[in-house]
Each structure stands twice: as C-alpha cells, then as structure tokens.
Design an enzyme around this catalytic site. Structure first.
Site, PDB file in Angstrom:
ATOM      1  CG  HIS A 124      35.660  18.953  13.071  1.00  0.00           C
ATOM      2  ND1 HIS A 124      36.543  19.676  13.826  1.00  0.00           N
ATOM      3  CD2 HIS A 124      36.187  17.703  12.980  1.00  0.00           C
ATOM      4  CE1 HIS A 124      37.564  18.904  14.172  1.00  0.00           C
ATOM      5  NE2 HIS A 124      37.378  17.699  13.682  1.00  0.00           N
ATOM      6  CE1 TYR A 150      38.411  14.035   7.997  1.00  0.00           C
ATOM      7  CE2 TYR A 150      37.992  16.373   7.893  1.00  0.00           C
ATOM      8  CZ  TYR A 150      38.336  15.252   8.612  1.00  0.00           C
ATOM      9  OH  TYR A 150      38.588  15.361   9.951  1.00  0.00           O
ATOM     10  CG  ASN A 182      42.155  18.543  15.036  1.00  0.00           C
ATOM     11  OD1 ASN A 182      41.135  19.074  14.600  1.00  0.00           O
ATOM     12  ND2 ASN A 182      42.268  17.243  15.170  1.00  0.00           N
TER      13      ASN A 182
END
Ligand code: NDP
Length: 480
Positions: free
Chosen positions: A52, A335, A125
């Site tokens: 990403h 993350y 997403n």
C-alpha cells in the site's frame, strides 16, 4: 514580510550564494545554511510502506443516520445526526510509491475516525474478501506480488504458482480480474472492512459485524486497455481525480451499512464467518444502513498528512472489538509495527494521527518524544501510583471473545468450500459481458506463465464452474 530563518530560528542573510574563500571558492565549512540544506535533503525520504505504498487521501466527516446503539456503545454511533471528523487514504497494494495509479490491483480503503473516545481505524480494501485466510502465508503472498529477487521484475509466474497452490485465493483473484479490479478513480469504488469485527453494547452483549461502504458516485471501472491509455496520459490519475475533485467542490460520499450475525448464528453457518476469503451472503445477512461519510478537505501537505498517516486495525474504541479472524489478529500487530518502523516510536503523536480527545499514557522517552509526560501528574511516571496519575477505567472492559477447543495449529473450524462463493459470483452475479472481460483479464495475467502452472490453476477454475475454466481457456487461445 516574514524573514527566512535557519531551523534554529536565526535570520538568513543570503539564500542564493554559498560562502567561498575568495571570489571563486573553495566553499567554507562554516556555511551552515548550505550544510543544513544539503543534510535535510538527504533525509527527505522515509521508508515507504512495504504494501500500500502508493496512496491518495483526504479529510472529511462521518454522519450517523440510523440508530445502532442497541448493538454498540461506540461514541461515534451515539446519536442520529452525530458527526465525527475523519481521514481516508486509498491505495494500490503492490506498486511502489511512484507506481502508476491505473494498475489492476486491490485498492486499500483505510479510514481513521477521530472519535471522542479515541481513534477508530477501519483499514479495509475495495474488496470484501482477501487472497488468504491465515497470516502465516502473508509475507509469502506479498513476495509473489513484488519484484523477483534476481530480475527485479514483477512475476506472473510467481503469482500464479502461489494462487494455484492456494485455491482459497481464487475468490479474491476473481474479483481482482473482474471489472472491479481497476476502478476509474478512488471515488468510484466501494470499501469493505473485509474482516469480521464485533460490536458490543453498554450491557456487554456482542454481535459480529461486517462493515460495507457503498460509493454514492456509482461504480465505474476501466478495461486494461483503457487503464493503459490513462497511464500513458498520466501516472497520477487517482490523485488528479480525488484532489482535483475536492478542490473543485465535488465532495464524494459513501454510505456505511453493516451486516450483523449473532454469536449463536456464527455456530451454524455453512462457511466459517471468520474466514477472510468468504463473504456473508446478503440474503442471509442483510445490510443495515448506519450513516455516511463525505470527503471535503484536501491535505495542506501531502507528506505530513497522507504519507505520515498511520492507519492500524489496533486502533479500536469501546463498543467495537476484534473477532477470531486470524488475519485481523495478525494485522493488529503488523500495521502498528510498520508505522513504528516507518515513522518512529511516537507516530501516534504526529498531528495527523493525534486523537482529538485527551491522551494519557505512561510510555516514556524515545526518539522525537516532544510531548512529555501525559499522565496527569508530574510525579506520575509509573503505574500504579499514589500521586494522582491517570488510572484504568473498568467500565470500558470489552466482553471476552468466545474460545473453544484445544490450543494448536488448526484449520478453520467449519468444512471449507473454497469454490462455492467464487461460483456464486461467476454464475449468478456477473453477466455475459462481465464474464468475458473476467476471462480476458485472467488470461492476460497468465502471460509467460509455464503451462503446468496454468493447468493447475485451470483445474481449480473447472471446479468453481466448468464455464469459468472453459472461458479462460478460450481467452488464452485467443491471446496466443
Ligand atoms: P448478492 O447477489 O446478494 O450480492 C452480490 C454482490 O456482488 C452485489 O451486491 C455486489 O456487492 C457484488 N458485485 C456486483 N458486481 C460485482 C463484481 N463485478 N465483482 C465483485 N462483486 C460484485 O449475492 P451474495 O451476497 O450471495 O454474494 C454472491 C457473491 O457476490 C459472493 O460470493 C461474492 O463473490 C460477491 N459479493 C458478495 C458480497 C457480500 O457481502 N455478500 C459483497 C461483494 C461481492 P456490493 O453491493 O457490495 O457492491
């Protein structure tokens, strides 16, 4: 007029000519303004996201339109009409930070809601499912999307080798190769929380949920040829569309809807409701409208506010919880860890990531800690303490997640059918024209792949639906 200064605030007399010995030089070591400019330039880049990396974002507002307080005590959903400031960042997955926008790829759909009980990040997403259901496979999967270690080129062979050995991926691959794999711009696609999450109410009662964000602009996609034409014109088509649209006063909106499943129902579904490769069929779990968000303000500085935006599923708030979804559980770690690596220990204190509510914690020191103690009392730098430092609040304790069976490395609980849902998509949802494009896109992505890998993939497609396998075979023959 304001004066140009050094970073230490001293006024600068000359920003055009470096300081030399004599008329021609050499340069002088004492020209700190020159040294500082060069040194800063060397430090302008930070590690780009491993996945990403290429993204486009904007600020906006979330508004509640329907009451779901019987399901959740989350303050963001506290009252119809309540608004919460937010940030969205859309992205491609595989390409690097300089990649072209109009590439066929899954799109990231990351949302940060600055709620009055902390930041809630929904890092989704534009697809309701994903390629894999177990995070042990994630680094391997991403390696197949990135560059080959020797050629430094993307490899169709690696992608199809992996996908054909991991048939759970073919549901997501079907969506990727369908029209939805190449949205015209970030505003013309849905977002999905994808994982199963939980909502819990003031009584401590839990339901499982799926979050859906439906574009109010309508779906619009490009074919591969149209995408390539866009890239030939500009590699930045998404940024132009999102940033330019908001600058021109066109504010895109998405409607938030949720699917709800009780804990009892989760014991009875034919599919595992915590398997990220599966959707919850709409007929069994209808969508309930909750609210909408609107993006209406561009960032003033892309790097500070979009590149440094740090979205993480670990950011949840009272009333919203995790689920046993293994992929979600792993993202809770990875993350936040990616942002520690990318931005540093105190990434949450950067203005774009800072909660809009008070923040009090006992984390201490570390690089770039410019906010000092946040414990409520100067002597309180440990906990528990008797000097008036902040304390825990048991009233926001989340009900425990249900756990059953023995500890171990288990496959998903229910009988796994990885073919039924892509079959429903192919046979029931897509029309003939959409299927033809699906076959052509799939065949195109197999260019250069060894025949035995293609054959292994085709065997899976035949199992999904004989017409699906036959369609790809015909498209492959037409391409050769
Ligand atoms: P439904 O007929 O109720 O739902 C089908 C959904 O498919 C639509 O609502 C739409 O979702 C989505 N869709 C339409 N065109 C495409 C496309 N080209 N690519 C991907 N998705 C598309 O049936 P079910 O709920 O039983 O689902 C059937 C299949 O539809 C699933 O197996 C799955 O592959 C796909 N799907 C299902 C979703 C779900 O949450 N149930 C969501 C998305 C896809 P939307 O309204 O979200 O745009």
């Amino acid at each position: 007029m304001s004066r140009l200064t050094t970073t230490a605030g001293a006024p600068v007399a000359d920003n055009q000519n470096s300081e030399t010995a004599g008329l021609r030089g050499p340069l002088l070591m004492q020209d700190y303004q020159l040294l500082e400019k060069l040194a800063h330039q060397n430090r302008e880049r930070i590690p780009e996201r491993t996945v990403h990396a290429k993204g486009w974002g904007a600020f906006g507002t979330f508004t509640v339109t329907h009451d779901i307080t019987r399901h959740t005590r989350a303050s963001i959903f506290g009252a119809v009409g309540k608004t919460t400031p937010m940030l969205a960042r859309f992205s491609t997955v595989a390409g690097e930070a300089g990649a072209a926008d109009h590439e066929r790829d899954v799109r990231g759909f990351a949302l940060k809601f600055y709620t009055d009980e902390g930041n809630w990040d929904l890092v989704g997403n534009n697809s309701p499912v994903f390629f894999i259901r177990d995070p042990l496979k994630f680094p391997d999967f991403i390696h197949t999307q990135k560059r080959h270690p020797r050629s430094n080129l993307r490899s169709n062979t690696a992608m199809w080798d992996f996908w054909s050995l991991v048939p759970e991926s073919l549901h997501q691959v079907t969506i990727l190769m369908s029209d939805r794999g190449l949205p015209q711009d970030p505003t013309r696609m849905n977002g999905y929380g994808s994982h199963t999450y939980s909502l819990w109410n003031a009584k401590g009662e839990r339901v499982w949920v799926k979050f859906h964000f439906k574009t109010q602009q309508g779906h619009a996609h490009f074919t591969n040829a149209e995408g390539n034409a866009m890239i030939a014109r500009s590699r930045e088509g998404y940024q132009e569309a999102l940033f330019g649209g908001i600058e021109a006063g066109r504010f895109p909106r998405w409607t938030l809807k949720i699917q709800i499943m009780s804990e009892a129902e989760a014991q009875q579904t034919a599919f595992d409701p915590f398997d990220l490769t599966k959707v919850w069929p709409h007929a069994d779990f209808p969508l309930h409208e909750v609210g909408y968000f609107e993006l209406n303000r561009n960032a003033d500085n892309y790097f500070a506010q979009i590149e440094q935006a740090a979205f993480s599923p670990s950011n949840k708030v009272p009333g919203i919880g995790f689920s046993p979804d293994k992929m979600l559980q792993a993202r809770v770690f990875s993350y936040a860890d990616a942002h520690r690596y990318r931005l540093g220990t105190h990434y949450e204190a950067l203005p774009v990531n800072q909660p809009r509510c008070p923040v009090h914690h006992y984390h201490k020191d570390g690089a770039m800690n410019f906010v000092g103690p946040q414990t409520g009392a100067v002597d309180a730098y440990y906990e528990p303490n008797s000097v008036g430092g902040v304390t825990q609040d048991p009233s926001v304790a989340e009900p425990a997640l249900p756990v059953s069976g023995a500890t171990g490395r288990h496959a998903h609980a229910q009988q796994i059918d990885d073919y039924a849902q892509p079959r429903a998509l192919h046979d029931k949802v897509l029309n003939a024209e959409q299927r033809a494009r699906l076959y052509a896109n799939t065949a195109a992505s197999m260019a250069g792949v060894p025949q035995q890998i293609i054959d292994r993939a085709l065997a899976h497609y035949d199992t999904i639906s004989p017409a699906y396998g036959a369609g790809i075979r015909a498209a492959l023959a037409a391409a050769n």
